[in-house]
Design an enzyme around this catalytic site. Structure first.
Site, PDB file in Angstrom:
ATOM      1  N   SER A 148       0.857  -1.189   0.000  1.00  0.00           N
ATOM      2  CA  SER A 148       0.000   0.000   0.000  1.00  0.00           C
ATOM      3  C   SER A 148       0.892   1.237   0.000  1.00  0.00           C
ATOM      4  O   SER A 148       2.040   1.181   0.465  1.00  0.00           O
ATOM      5  CB  SER A 148      -0.877   0.006   1.257  1.00  0.00           C
ATOM      6  OG  SER A 148      -1.436   1.282   1.492  1.00  0.00           O
ATOM      7  N   TYR A 161      -1.247  -0.086  10.604  1.00  0.00           N
ATOM      8  CA  TYR A 161      -1.481  -0.568   9.245  1.00  0.00           C
ATOM      9  C   TYR A 161      -0.318  -0.181   8.336  1.00  0.00           C
ATOM     10  O   TYR A 161       0.225  -1.015   7.604  1.00  0.00           O
ATOM     11  CB  TYR A 161      -2.782  -0.002   8.695  1.00  0.00           C
ATOM     12  CG  TYR A 161      -3.003  -0.330   7.231  1.00  0.00           C
ATOM     13  CD1 TYR A 161      -3.376  -1.613   6.839  1.00  0.00           C
ATOM     14  CD2 TYR A 161      -2.841   0.645   6.245  1.00  0.00           C
ATOM     15  CE1 TYR A 161      -3.574  -1.917   5.502  1.00  0.00           C
ATOM     16  CE2 TYR A 161      -3.043   0.349   4.904  1.00  0.00           C
ATOM     17  CZ  TYR A 161      -3.404  -0.934   4.542  1.00  0.00           C
ATOM     18  OH  TYR A 161      -3.582  -1.229   3.211  1.00  0.00           O
TER      19      TYR A 161
END
Length: 253
Positions: A148, A161
């Site tokens: 990501s 995250y």
């Protein structure tokens, strides 16, 4: 676009029950790859198998929990029994559970670490021998990790995250030094805002609303866009490694 070099390959895709994993499985199968579909939701996998088979493809549903080592080992045995050795692995399983670090949500930290990092490692451990054997035999071999932009762009309340995705990006780079010399390609893909069910797991109303606002303001990527990149990357000539792909919606800075 047609990806002729995918025909005859055997792929493992985690997170195949939805989103990027599902889209990737469909596209690879449509281009002649046999696909093993790995995810927790068996009913969703069976539905996807039926769709792929109806289109003339070959697919195998393999329910698995990547946070459980025994489950991954059992899944690998099912894949080998059903499809034989693999030459393409896509680590697409992941969870995004943002919250302020002061909230102390250890349950979310553990789930993200176990899925996004350790789960990917378990899949790699299970199938890297196949990739090495394929490469040694002169065939194309690919490991694709879906990270990501959170790996290198910081967002408030997404610290854990982002840390898991930074670890996955660094893992991919490190594995490239181990596997590249043995002709196994390692590709790391870092998508920006993408329309999948990932955001539906957020239990913080403020952060959920903020993400919804981003989707309202930006023409986000679709799961199919990421699948297209994976198919393109893994269908290049074997000596060409698109090692790092960062893909954003045009409107996202």
């Amino acid at each position: 676009m047609s990806y002729e070099n995918l025909s005859g390959r055997t792929a493992v895709i985690t997170g195949a029950a939805s989103g990027m994993g599902e889209a990737t499985a469909l596209l690879l199968a449509r281009n002649g790859a046999r696909v093993a579909l790995l995810a927790r939701r068996a009913d969703r996998l069976e539905t996807l198998v039926a769709k792929i088979e109806a289109e003339g493809g070959v697919a195998l549903a393999v329910p698995v929990d990547v946070t459980d080592a025994a489950s991954v080992s059992a899944a690998a045995e099912l894949v080998h029994a059903g499809l034989g050795p693999v030459d393409l692995v896509v680590n697409s399983a992941g969870v995004m559970l943002p919250n302020p670090i002061a909230a102390g949500r250890e349950d979310e930290w553990v789930r993200m670490i176990d899925t996004n990092i350790t789960g990917a490692l378990r899949i790699i451990r299970a199938f890297v021998p196949d990739l090495l054997a394929a490469a040694a035999a002169g065939r194309t071999a690919d490991l694709v990790d879906i990270s990501s932009i959170g790996a290198h762009v910081t967002f408030p309340d997404y610290a854990v995250y982002g840390a898991t995705k930074a670890a996955l990006t660094h893992l991919s780079a490190s594995l490239r030094t181990e596997l590249g010399s043995r002709r196994v390609r390692v590709t790391n893909i870092e998508p920006g805002l993408t329309d999948t069910e990932l955001g539906s797991h957020i239990d913080n109303p403020t952060l959920s609303s903020g993400l919804d606002s981003m989707f309202s303001a930006i023409d986000a990527l679709a799961a199919d866009d990421i699948a297209d990149l994976i198919a393109y990357t893994t269908s290049r000539p074997a000596h060409v490694n698109l090692r790092q792909l960062i893909v954003l919606p045009t409107q996202q800075a």
